[in-house]
Design an enzyme around this catalytic site. Structure first.
Site, PDB file in Angstrom:
ATOM      1  N   CYS A   2       0.812  -1.207   0.000  1.00 23.18           N
ATOM      2  CA  CYS A   2       0.000   0.000   0.000  1.00 23.18           C
ATOM      3  C   CYS A   2       0.851   1.266   0.000  1.00 23.18           C
ATOM      4  CB  CYS A   2      -0.902   0.006   1.221  1.00 23.18           C
ATOM      5  SG  CYS A   2      -1.813  -1.530   1.468  1.00 23.18           S
ATOM      6  N   ARG A  27       4.276   0.007  -6.306  1.00 19.68           N
ATOM      7  CA  ARG A  27       4.200  -0.809  -5.101  1.00 19.68           C
ATOM      8  C   ARG A  27       3.140  -1.900  -5.214  1.00 19.68           C
ATOM      9  NH1 ARG A  27       6.641   1.969  -0.570  1.00 19.68           N
ATOM     10  NH2 ARG A  27       5.332   0.854   0.894  1.00 19.68           N
ATOM     11  N   TRP A  75      -3.532  -2.559  -1.191  1.00 16.52           N
ATOM     12  CA  TRP A  75      -3.346  -3.956  -1.591  1.00 16.52           C
ATOM     13  C   TRP A  75      -4.097  -4.790  -0.568  1.00 16.52           C
ATOM     14  CZ3 TRP A  75      -0.270  -8.305   0.169  1.00 16.52           C
ATOM     15  CH2 TRP A  75      -0.064  -9.293  -0.812  1.00 16.52           C
ATOM     16  N   ASN A 101      -1.389   1.421   6.381  1.00 19.00           N
ATOM     17  CA  ASN A 101      -0.649   0.266   5.864  1.00 19.00           C
ATOM     18  C   ASN A 101      -0.432  -0.712   7.005  1.00 19.00           C
ATOM     19  OD1 ASN A 101      -0.466   1.521   3.418  1.00 19.00           O
ATOM     20  ND2 ASN A 101       1.723   1.974   3.552  1.00 19.00           N
ATOM     21  N   GLY A 102      -0.504  -1.995   6.708  1.00 26.34           N
ATOM     22  CA  GLY A 102      -0.254  -3.002   7.728  1.00 26.34           C
ATOM     23  C   GLY A 102      -1.493  -3.795   8.073  1.00 26.34           C
ATOM     24  N   GLU A 487      16.102 -17.761 -10.048  1.00 20.56           N
ATOM     25  CA  GLU A 487      15.659 -16.406 -10.347  1.00 20.56           C
ATOM     26  C   GLU A 487      15.031 -16.315 -11.728  1.00 20.56           C
ATOM     27  OE1 GLU A 487      15.053 -12.209 -10.212  1.00 20.56           O
ATOM     28  OE2 GLU A 487      15.071 -13.856  -8.760  1.00 20.56           O
ATOM     29  N   LYS A 491      11.209 -14.974 -12.305  1.00 19.09           N
ATOM     30  CA  LYS A 491      10.854 -13.847 -13.167  1.00 19.09           C
ATOM     31  C   LYS A 491       9.766 -14.240 -14.154  1.00 19.09           C
ATOM     32  CE  LYS A 491      12.786 -10.621 -11.444  1.00 19.09           C
ATOM     33  NZ  LYS A 491      12.450 -11.370 -10.248  1.00 19.09           N
ATOM     34  N   GLU A 494       6.426 -14.697 -12.319  1.00 26.37           N
ATOM     35  CA  GLU A 494       5.929 -13.439 -11.764  1.00 26.37           C
ATOM     36  C   GLU A 494       5.198 -12.593 -12.803  1.00 26.37           C
ATOM     37  OE1 GLU A 494       8.657 -11.702  -8.184  1.00 26.37           O
ATOM     38  OE2 GLU A 494       9.592 -11.761 -10.148  1.00 26.37           O
ATOM     39  N   HIS A 510      16.066 -36.816 -10.333  1.00 29.15           N
ATOM     40  CA  HIS A 510      15.418 -37.265  -9.107  1.00 29.15           C
ATOM     41  C   HIS A 510      13.994 -36.730  -8.999  1.00 29.15           C
ATOM     42  CE1 HIS A 510      19.113 -39.024  -7.609  1.00 29.15           C
ATOM     43  NE2 HIS A 510      19.747 -37.892  -7.899  1.00 29.15           N
ATOM     44  N   LYS A 609       5.412  -4.540  -4.518  1.00 29.92           N
ATOM     45  CA  LYS A 609       6.846  -4.252  -4.509  1.00 29.92           C
ATOM     46  C   LYS A 609       7.440  -4.405  -3.121  1.00 29.92           C
ATOM     47  CE  LYS A 609      10.579  -2.952  -6.632  1.00 29.92           C
ATOM     48  NZ  LYS A 609      11.202  -3.872  -7.590  1.00 29.92           N
TER      49      LYS A 609
END
Length: 614
Positions: A2, A27, A75, A101-102, A487, A491, A494, A510, A609
């Site tokens: 947020c 964000r 968010w 926020n939170g 990574e 990416k 995402e 395996h 973010k």
């Protein structure tokens, strides 16, 4: 996560707040809103689900005139992302409004108590209990800041809040509890600003104050005062921020992520600047405040991080253990604090975080600090909590990273880890001066090599055009390139929403080998290093099962060209620094696939973010 913006001064608050929220779109959010006290003493509220464009159209159709206001991009954590749950939230008497926020962990208990008193709630959020509590405390005749302070004392969990009240039209009150996100005060001439992140207000001021945990501020257009949660005055230091707002603009690029991928050579130069002494073959990290005795006594380093930063930490493990011969364990910050790590005075804990405000990472840092470890951080956001609470830190110097999917912060983190490994190795006598000089010289080549990779973008775009319809990808790497495979897969998933898995190549047989067929592209990192022959063998095994192999290979490698179906070439790089070069084609491949699929590259669904909740 947020975003928060607040303003008081001679300008029209609506426009300052809206423009600030636009700077915080990176964000991640699912709704937005603005509240302003108009000259008639009434709070006017505009909010809507979806992107800021929706809110902007509302404000065009029905503008708000006033010189004090707050705004928010949300968010969702409590209640679906719709108009009724969008911030700001207003009290039942419509005289108090809040952005937050939170998470309020005890909101259900507080809500039940308030409802029992006759308070009617109009949203599903935890945030609304805050504004209703402030209204209740104001009813006792106390000042606004006291009402907010009394409210905060009832809350459990980490929160950042800004409160506005029609009975106090010349002040805003803001506060930070725990690690739910930053609260920054911007100091102007005859005006003041509040923001959850620097870019929101950088257009207006460079002089900023950062609130610490359990601190509150009351701001007017003429200044500010800061106290702790007990009402004691706090002395603060203003920071002069040097970032240029233009650097956050997309410029010629279609997306911020694309720009940030292409920013990497410059960002790498910036993080080397003032630290890599190429002339004398040494490394200087002044902000780390390293003690020679501590370095020699260190027995273990924990690297703690989340997401992309965790993968950078895995690369750092190879670097530090190889060069400095110190045992390194890399842990997800979100898990680190749920077991009892063995920490003593011979242990250092290094946190890696782009935002410096990731809740899980900050909580893990709190644990490490409580146990007496030396606490370090690698962080991009200047003035963030992760920078302020440590014994020493390395600023990434990546500049603003707007795209939600991290790119240049990943490569800068790896370079910073490399520099730290060099410094630790020198201090411990694990390398001699000649070896150190060569290692430092190697670092100086990386920005140019990164630029060479970017010059081949057309090749990666062509591959993306071939594979954008695939439903699954498997990424394979060994040794220091195993984290690069992780990574690369992250990416892709995402930003394109394609299922992708990163695996150590030796583990392919395996389990994952059962998935391989002609419909599943296998991306193998087969650049020339000590594990090259083993990686060629993995490619052959994948091909034997009908797999379609895309190899990342070193320039001039003809062998892999015969084994793989497609090849992405990169220039040869020093082995310990190769991950910086090898990840860039994977970033670009993911980017172009996502664009080809019509995905929202800069703001992928469900992602944020800076994750300021657990």
């Amino acid at each position: 996560m947020c975003g928060i913006v607040g303003y008081i001064g001679p300008r029209q608050a609506e426009q300052v707040v809206l423009m600030g929220l636009k700077k915080l779109e990176y964000r991640g959010y699912d709704s937005a809103g603005v509240a302003v006290i108009e000259q008639n003493g009434k709070i006017e509220l505009r909010r809507d689900a979806g992107k800021l464009a929706n809110l902007e159209q509302m404000l065009i159709a029905s503008p708000i005139k006033g010189h004090i206001g707050i705004g928010h991009t949300r968010w969702a954590t409590h209640g679906p992302p719709n108009q009724r749950n969008a911030h700001p939230h207003m009290s039942m008497d419509e005289r108090v409004v809040v952005v937050h926020n939170g998470i309020v962990e005890n909101y259900l208990q507080l809500r039940e108590e308030l409802e029992a008193e006759g308070i009617e709630f109009t949203s599903d959020t935890d945030t609304e209990v805050i504004v209703q509590l402030v209204e209740r405390h104001l009813g006792t005749g106390v000042p606004l800041i006291t009402a907010v302070r009394n409210t905060l004392r009832l809350l459990k969990g980490a929160s950042a809040v800004v409160v506005m009240n029609v009975d106090h039209p010349d002040e805003l009150v803001c506060a930070r509890l725990g690690n739910a996100g930053g609260i920054t005060l911007g100091i102007g001439e005859g005006e003041m600003f509040i923001a959850s992140d620097i870019p929101a207000i950088l257009e207006y001021t460079r002089d900023m104050i950062f609130l610490e945990n359990r601190q509150m501020a009351c701001i007017t257009q003429d200044g500010y005062s800061v106290t702790d949660l007990d009402g004691r005055s706090v002395t603060t230091e203003a920071h002069a921020i040097a970032w240029d707002p233009v650097s956050a603009a997309r410029g010629e690029f279609k997306h911020f992520m694309q720009k940030e991928i292409f920013d990497q050579p410059r960002a790498l130069i910036d993080t080397l600047g003032g630290r890599a002494d190429f002339e004398n073959g040494r490394v200087v990290l002044p902000e780390m405040n390293l003690d020679a005795v501590l370095i020699r006594q260190l027995k273990k380093i924990y690297i703690i991080a989340c997401g992309t930063s965790y993968f950078a930490g895995l690369v750092g493990k190879f670097m530090i253990e190889s060069m400095a011969r110190i045992s390194v364990e890399v842990e997800y910050a979100s898990e680190f604090r749920y077991y009892d790590p063995i920490i003593d005075e011979q242990t250092a804990v290094l946190a890696i975080t782009q935002s410096g405000e990731t809740a899980d990472t900050l909580a893990a840092m709190d644990l490490a600090q409580a146990k007496g470890a030396a606490l370090w951080s690698i962080v991009n956001a200047f003035g963030s909590q992760a920078m302020r609470m440590v014994d020493g830190y390395i600023p990434m110097q990546a500049g603003p990273e707007i795209g939600v999917a991290s790119t240049k912060a990943f490569t800068n983190s790896i370079m910073d880890l490399y520099l730290l490994a060099c410094l630790l190795a020198e201090a411990r006598g694990a390398i001699n001066k000649g070896q150190l000089s060569r290692l430092v010289a190697d670092a100086g080549h990386i920005p140019d090599l990164a630029g060479q990779v970017l010059d081949r973008d057309d090749e990666y775009q062509e591959l993306a055009n071939r594979f954008f319809k695939a439903n699954d990808f498997l990424y394979l790497g060994r040794g220091i390139n195993y984290p690069v495979a992780l990574e690369g897969a992250l990416k892709l998933k995402e930003i394109s929403y394609i299922h992708a898995e990163g695996y150590p190549a030796g583990e392919m047989k395996h389990g994952p080998i059962a998935l391989i067929d002609e419909t599943m592209p296998v991306v193998a990192i087969v650049t020339r290093d000590d594990l090259y022959d083993k990686m060629v063998s993995q490619v052959q095994q994948a091909k034997a099962r009908g797999g379609l192999v895309i190899a990342l290979a070193t320039d001039g490698d003809e062998t892999i060209a015969r084994e793989a179906d497609f090849v992405m070439h990169v220039p040869e790089a020093p082995p310990l620094l190769a991950p910086i070069i090898n990840v860039i084609p994977l970033q670009l491949l993911s980017y172009h696939i996502a664009v080809r699929r019509g995905a929202d590259v800069d703001q992928p669904r469900n992602l944020a973010k800076s994750v300021t909740v657990e």
